[in-house]
Design a protein around this motif. Structure first.
Motif, mmCIF file in Angstrom:
data_model
loop_
_atom_site.group_PDB
_atom_site.id
_atom_site.type_symbol
_atom_site.label_atom_id
_atom_site.label_comp_id
_atom_site.label_asym_id
_atom_site.label_seq_id
_atom_site.Cartn_x
_atom_site.Cartn_y
_atom_site.Cartn_z
ATOM 1 N N ASN A 40 54.164 -49.498 58.089
ATOM 2 C CA ASN A 40 52.947 -48.695 58.135
ATOM 3 C C ASN A 40 52.385 -48.584 59.549
ATOM 4 N N GLY B 272 58.264 -39.862 52.942
ATOM 5 C CA GLY B 272 57.618 -40.359 54.152
ATOM 6 C C GLY B 272 58.571 -40.794 55.238
ATOM 7 N N GLU B 273 59.876 -40.700 55.003
ATOM 8 C CA GLU B 273 60.865 -41.101 55.992
ATOM 9 C C GLU B 273 61.681 -39.893 56.447
#
Length: 315
Positions: free
Chosen positions: A185, A199-200
């Protein structure tokens, strides 16, 4: 050791993993609070690392970033601790004729592949200082070093193995984690090598061609179709390499070596006369005794141009 025995052993060392976790958290906090010194530099440093042990694909990412910034007209340098190499003491500037047993295989591969200066030192901060003082660089990329908090950084990139992820999610030595998954994070970018995850940033190693280890002549990907070949891999996750070769309908005999293994010519003297195919990381350790039966697989990292542009803007 079978899987059940290995699992029991992991649980037995969990108390040590708990201590490792506590120490890692205290250490990170001390750097964040300024209790431990962080070394500042005159040029931005990009760290390409991970939160696990074992190969996740950092070096191909480093090479891709170097090539991208070169196209932008920037002078790029790379630092590494030279894992697997014997060099200690002052910084070592890696050149194409440097012995891999001295520098480590990954720094040598980066130097040969990109032509940029690569500085090796167990003390990464000193490697950055020496790189800046000895070479004209606009940006420094650190191959690994996410946990080397004494080295200031402008951008943090964490590389995650898209298939293995975080294993059993235990800390060392019971599992592969060097830091908590919450550490992700805090980084600027997460690159997923080999898969897709929300999110990657997805990245994939794409085969390009086979290269003769003797004279660097290039051959198409169907060159060994239907042939019996020896597959050689001394990397963190050899099955990924062997699975790639199987895609080309090669009759493959697999030969696993430990990660960063330092080859001797006798290691590759097989009784038959079939071709030997290895990774580029293996090739740099075999090129001095290469023969006309040895080849390596040239690959390219397929990654979003949007990510590269966003990274450039962040700098």
């Amino acid at each position: 050791m079978n899987l059940d025995t290995r699992g029991i052993a992991n649980y037995l060392v969990l108390p040590i993993s708990a201590v490792f976790y506590i120490i890692s958290k205290i250490r990170q906090t001390f750097y964040q609070l300024g209790i431990f010194k962080v070394n500042q530099f005159d040029v931005p440093v990009i760290v390409v690392g991970n939160i696990t042990v074992g190969g996740s694909g950092k070096t191909p990412v480093v090479i891709k970033l170097v090539e991208y910034f070169q196209k932008q007209g920037k002078q790029v340098g790379v630092v590494s601790r030279g894992y697997g190499g014997s060099h200690v003491g002052r910084s070592l500037l890696v050149e194409s004729n440097t012995q891999p047993s001295l520098s480590g295989d990954e720094p040598l591969l980066i130097a040969i592949s990109t032509g940029v200066p690569v500085m090796v030192n167990k003390d990464r901060s000193q490697a950055v200082r020496d790189l800046i003082s000895q070479c004209q660089v606009d940006v420094v990329i650190s191959d690994d070093g996410l946990q080397h908090y004494t080295m200031d950084r402008a951008v943090e990139i964490a590389v995650v193995d898209g298939n293995r992820r975080f294993g059993n999610q235990f800390f060392l030595p019971a599992g592969p984690l060097r830091e908590s998954q919450n550490r992700l994070n805090q980084v600027d970018f997460i690159i997923n090598n080999g898969s897709a995850f929300p999110g990657e940033i997805s990245a994939k190693l794409t085969p390009v061609s086979f290269i003769s280890a003797l004279n660097e002549q290039e051959f198409p990907l169907d060159f060994f179709k239907g042939q019996y070949c020896h597959g050689v891999a001394g990397i963190g996750h050899p099955d990924r390499f062997f699975d790639t070769l199987n895609q080309f309908n090669i009759q493959l005999e697999k030969h696993n070596f430990s990660d960063h293994y330092q080859y001797q010519s006798s290691d590759l003297e097989f009784e038959d006369n079939h071709p030997i195919i290895m990774t580029a990381k293996d090739w740099v350790k075999c090129k001095e005794f290469a023969n006309d039966k040895m080849y390596y697989l040239k690959v390219d990292l397929d990654i979003s141009e949007n990510f590269l542009n966003e990274l450039s803007e962040k700098l």
